[in-house]
Design an enzyme around this catalytic site. Structure first.
Site, short mmCIF file in Angstrom:
data_model
loop_
_atom_site.label_atom_id
_atom_site.label_comp_id
_atom_site.label_asym_id
_atom_site.label_seq_id
_atom_site.Cartn_x
_atom_site.Cartn_y
_atom_site.Cartn_z
N ASP A 1 24.20 9.63 5.38
CA ASP A 1 23.21 9.99 6.38
C ASP A 1 21.93 9.23 6.09
OD1 ASP A 1 21.25 12.09 4.88
OD2 ASP A 1 23.32 12.49 4.28
N ASP B 1 19.92 19.93 11.69
CA ASP B 1 19.46 20.00 10.30
C ASP B 1 18.46 21.15 10.21
OD1 ASP B 1 18.31 19.67 7.82
OD2 ASP B 1 17.73 17.58 8.12
N GLU C 1 16.77 23.65 7.51
CA GLU C 1 16.56 23.81 6.07
C GLU C 1 15.10 24.15 5.81
OE1 GLU C 1 16.12 20.02 3.85
OE2 GLU C 1 17.17 19.11 5.57
#
Length: 279
Positions: free
Chosen positions: A78, A167, A169
């Site tokens: 990534d 994503d 987080e």
């Protein structure tokens, strides 16, 4: 993605020029915010796994007993703007078969290297996808899903495009859970996922770490039946998964620095990866 990942850009000292630049940027994007650790982080600089080492650290060496074999796993990477124009031919030659590139963050940032990263990986033969760094404290989940799809996060049934990844987080700009209650966070995530599916026909991949998921969603288990899990853990095994998932689809197992991005493994052979891409 040394307590903070090695490809995190160095923080600039405040200067008159920097202050003026920040003032101009604030007209079109949320301003830099102090992180929970008290340091100043500029909006748009986040990337996949930014907080994993900072909050979880590397996994203990004693998990070697449950080490996962690399057999029947497919190597991936990534990347974000810090990798600049990626040498995809080099990665392809090293055995990397799939890649995700950061496309967007919030509703205020697009990766300036996204086209080279997203299209370059595709042209070399990789199966590619795009990811969105969520900022649940700035706009709604549905609004961010629209922004993501409108700026490269869509999907096509060509056998070489993976569903977009959310994503979700630690907040690098402030409170770890973005100031949301556990139920509020679940609602935000659900709104993003529902809008993404309505726009693309695909269930988005969820990238997260078990400790963040437990802290900020109360270890909610309601997405495991529909959304593939991309687990972040830097060790020899993925470790305990969040509630609702009995297995992981992808695993970010290490950070490799600014040049080549972070390394990941798909939990299956290439033919299974193609199934995920095809839908």
């Amino acid at each position: 993605m040394d307590s903070v990942r090695s490809h995190l850009p160095r923080r600039s000292r405040w200067s008159v020029t920097g202050a003026l630049t920040g003032l101009l940027l604030s007209l079109s994007a949320p301003s830099a915010m102090p992180s929970a650790a008290g340091t100043m982080t500029e909006r748009g600089t986040a990337y996949m796994g930014m907080g994993v080492l900072a909050h979880d650290g590397a996994a203990a060496a004693d998990d070697a007993a449950e080490s996962v074999s690399r057999a029947n796993q497919t190597e991936g990477v990534d990347v974000a703007k810090y990798q600049l124009n990626v040498a995809w031919s080099t990665l392809w030659g090293s055995g990397v078969k799939w890649a995700y590139a950061k496309a967007t963050e919030g509703t205020y940032y697009t990766n300036p290297y996204f086209a080279q990263q997203y299209n370059g990986s595709y042209k070399i033969g990789m199966i590619r996808g795009a990811y969105h760094f969520a900022t649940p404290d700035t706009t709604s989940g549905a609004t961010q899903a629209d922004y993501f799809v409108n700026h490269g996060g869509g999907w096509s049934k060509d056998g070489k495009t993976l569903p977009g990844a959310l994503d979700i987080e630690w907040n690098p700009y402030g409170a770890y859970c973005y100031g949301k209650s556990k139920s509020g966070m679940v609602t935000w995530i659900r709104d993003f996922l529902n809008r993404y599916k309505a726009r693309t026909g695909r269930d988005a991949v969820i990238y997260t770490a078990t400790s963040w998921w437990t802290q900020c969603t109360g270890n909610y288990g309601g997405f495991g039946a529909t959304n593939p899990l991309w687990i972040a853990r830097y060790g020899s095994a993925p470790g305990t998964l969040p509630a609702g998932w009995s297995y992981h689809t992808m695993w970010q197992y290490t950070s490799s620095g600014r040049t080549v991005g972070d390394h990941d493994r798909f939990n299956g052979a290439v033919d299974r990866l193609k199934v995920l891409a095809t839908g």
